[in-house]
Design a protein around this motif. Sequence first.
Motif, PDB file in Angstrom:
ATOM      1  N   ILE A  15      51.413-125.916  10.284  1.00 33.36           N
ATOM      2  CA  ILE A  15      50.713-127.006  11.109  1.00 33.36           C
ATOM      3  C   ILE A  15      50.304-128.076  10.435  1.00 33.36           C
ATOM      4  O   ILE A  15      49.426-128.018   9.776  1.00 33.36           O
ATOM      5  CB  ILE A  15      49.676-126.224  11.831  1.00 33.36           C
ATOM      6  CG1 ILE A  15      49.931-124.767  12.313  1.00 33.36           C
ATOM      7  CG2 ILE A  15      49.326-127.153  12.981  1.00 33.36           C
ATOM      8  CD1 ILE A  15      51.198-124.765  13.384  1.00 33.36           C
ATOM      9  N   ASP A  31      48.623-131.283  10.023  1.00 29.22           N
ATOM     10  CA  ASP A  31      47.644-131.721  10.711  1.00 29.22           C
ATOM     11  C   ASP A  31      47.548-133.502  10.256  1.00 29.22           C
ATOM     12  O   ASP A  31      46.369-133.782   9.696  1.00 29.22           O
ATOM     13  CB  ASP A  31      46.099-130.984  10.527  1.00 29.22           C
ATOM     14  CG  ASP A  31      44.861-131.537  11.283  1.00 29.22           C
ATOM     15  OD1 ASP A  31      45.295-131.952  12.414  1.00 29.22           O
ATOM     16  OD2 ASP A  31      44.045-131.663  10.934  1.00 29.22           O
ATOM     17  N   HIS A  56      50.879-132.332  14.273  1.00 30.29           N
ATOM     18  CA  HIS A  56      49.829-133.165  15.098  1.00 30.29           C
ATOM     19  C   HIS A  56      50.083-134.520  14.858  1.00 30.29           C
ATOM     20  O   HIS A  56      50.096-135.057  13.898  1.00 30.29           O
ATOM     21  CB  HIS A  56      48.375-132.637  14.554  1.00 30.29           C
ATOM     22  CG  HIS A  56      48.064-131.516  15.057  1.00 30.29           C
ATOM     23  ND1 HIS A  56      46.951-130.584  14.609  1.00 30.29           N
ATOM     24  CD2 HIS A  56      48.484-130.389  16.106  1.00 30.29           C
ATOM     25  CE1 HIS A  56      46.721-129.567  14.966  1.00 30.29           C
ATOM     26  NE2 HIS A  56      47.834-129.279  15.828  1.00 30.29           N
ATOM     27  N   ALA A  96      44.190-126.887  13.940  1.00 27.85           N
ATOM     28  CA  ALA A  96      45.399-126.384  13.423  1.00 27.85           C
ATOM     29  C   ALA A  96      45.638-125.066  13.485  1.00 27.85           C
ATOM     30  O   ALA A  96      46.873-124.464  13.817  1.00 27.85           O
ATOM     31  CB  ALA A  96      45.659-126.795  12.056  1.00 27.85           C
ATOM     32  N   LYS A 142      44.285-123.194  15.517  1.00 26.27           N
ATOM     33  CA  LYS A 142      44.607-122.688  17.189  1.00 26.27           C
ATOM     34  C   LYS A 142      45.922-122.935  17.660  1.00 26.27           C
ATOM     35  O   LYS A 142      46.485-122.231  18.418  1.00 26.27           O
ATOM     36  CB  LYS A 142      43.482-123.503  18.182  1.00 26.27           C
ATOM     37  CG  LYS A 142      42.133-122.765  18.145  1.00 26.27           C
ATOM     38  CD  LYS A 142      41.190-123.631  18.791  1.00 26.27           C
ATOM     39  CE  LYS A 142      40.359-124.900  18.469  1.00 26.27           C
ATOM     40  NZ  LYS A 142      39.696-125.442  19.493  1.00 26.27           N
ATOM     41  N   THR A 143      46.379-124.305  17.038  1.00 25.47           N
ATOM     42  CA  THR A 143      47.604-124.483  17.518  1.00 25.47           C
ATOM     43  C   THR A 143      48.799-123.415  17.030  1.00 25.47           C
ATOM     44  O   THR A 143      49.726-122.974  17.792  1.00 25.47           O
ATOM     45  CB  THR A 143      48.407-125.830  16.865  1.00 25.47           C
ATOM     46  OG1 THR A 143      47.173-126.874  17.511  1.00 25.47           O
ATOM     47  CG2 THR A 143      50.026-126.068  17.068  1.00 25.47           C
ATOM     48  N   ARG A 164      48.380-120.250  18.933  1.00 28.59           N
ATOM     49  CA  ARG A 164      49.234-120.236  20.488  1.00 28.59           C
ATOM     50  C   ARG A 164      50.518-120.100  20.276  1.00 28.59           C
ATOM     51  O   ARG A 164      51.471-119.716  21.321  1.00 28.59           O
ATOM     52  CB  ARG A 164      48.826-121.662  21.016  1.00 28.59           C
ATOM     53  CG  ARG A 164      47.348-121.757  21.426  1.00 28.59           C
ATOM     54  CD  ARG A 164      47.089-122.841  22.269  1.00 28.59           C
ATOM     55  NE  ARG A 164      45.686-122.932  22.801  1.00 28.59           N
ATOM     56  CZ  ARG A 164      44.731-124.000  22.125  1.00 28.59           C
ATOM     57  NH1 ARG A 164      45.210-124.769  21.037  1.00 28.59           N
ATOM     58  NH2 ARG A 164      43.449-124.202  22.331  1.00 28.59           N
ATOM     59  N   ASN A 211      37.078-127.042  15.944  1.00 27.89           N
ATOM     60  CA  ASN A 211      38.126-127.943  15.447  1.00 27.89           C
ATOM     61  C   ASN A 211      38.035-128.132  13.824  1.00 27.89           C
ATOM     62  O   ASN A 211      39.038-128.614  13.402  1.00 27.89           O
ATOM     63  CB  ASN A 211      38.524-129.125  16.287  1.00 27.89           C
ATOM     64  CG  ASN A 211      38.890-129.050  17.551  1.00 27.89           C
ATOM     65  OD1 ASN A 211      39.470-128.074  17.813  1.00 27.89           O
ATOM     66  ND2 ASN A 211      39.021-130.032  18.651  1.00 27.89           N
TER      67      ASN A 211
END
Length: 283
Positions: free
Chosen positions: A35, A37, A57, A66, A68-69, A72, A164
């Motif tokens: 991820i 960021d 992002h 990041a 959490k992304t 998911r 976050n």
Amino acid sequence: MKFSVVLPAKNESSAVGSTVARVRAVLPDAEILVIDDGSTDGTAMQAQMAGANVIKHPYSKGNGAAIKTGARLATGDCIVFMDADGQHDPADIPRLLRELKNGHDMVVGARQKGSQASMGRGLANGLYNRLASWMTGHAVQDLTSGYRAVRAEKFREFLYLLPNGFSYPTTSTMAFFRAGYSVGYIPIHAAKRLGKSHIRLLRDGARFLLIIFKIGTLYSPLKIFAPIAFTMFGLASTWYGWTWWHEGRFTNMSALLYSGSVMVFLMGLISEQITALMYKGDS
């Protein structure tokens, strides 16, 4: 079981490629998500060249965002979270997953002596561990370690709680304990990171403490309210005894402290009831 490995990365072009390659060597069939960021260097390109799936992002949202992304989007039944800066040894991943298979819902890589970035950070982490252990009623060996494996569906239950910033390990560990999920630990050695750290000891240290108290208030309110109430009651009694002995009277200050102690204690009881209702559906 299918495994996913999530690596949050911000300006880690010097390390992310080798980290992904080492993960692939250990888990050739795993899904690897980097991820990015909001990096301003070649992080995304290096990760893609090493064989990772990269999610970018458009701007920096924070390490927790990041995470959490990645949580998911991960398709695995189990997710391994680790740093992209070379601190975490991918050879420890099978040990983490083995503990998951033994019945744990989250397994944390607990950094041993000599693995902390500095003496100050090591002392701070020791304080956090003791404070979190008292609040949760469980031994917390490493509250802030970002190297952990989790059962995906259970981790996603708490995404709405995760900040976050850099405090996602703190929040997720305490949330798992409060929910009655099993948390295990394995000893690891964290190497010196490549590149510059994004953590600032004073700023993020104060944030970690705030998160501990916030989660403690949310999940174990009486452990916050009761000591305050008893302290106020003790001060009221001490002041009352002194004024009665010297002046033979009951003062307004004693009345205020007694009243305040009762109110704080009742607020704790009400908060405990609210907490119980929040978890009623999960029992």
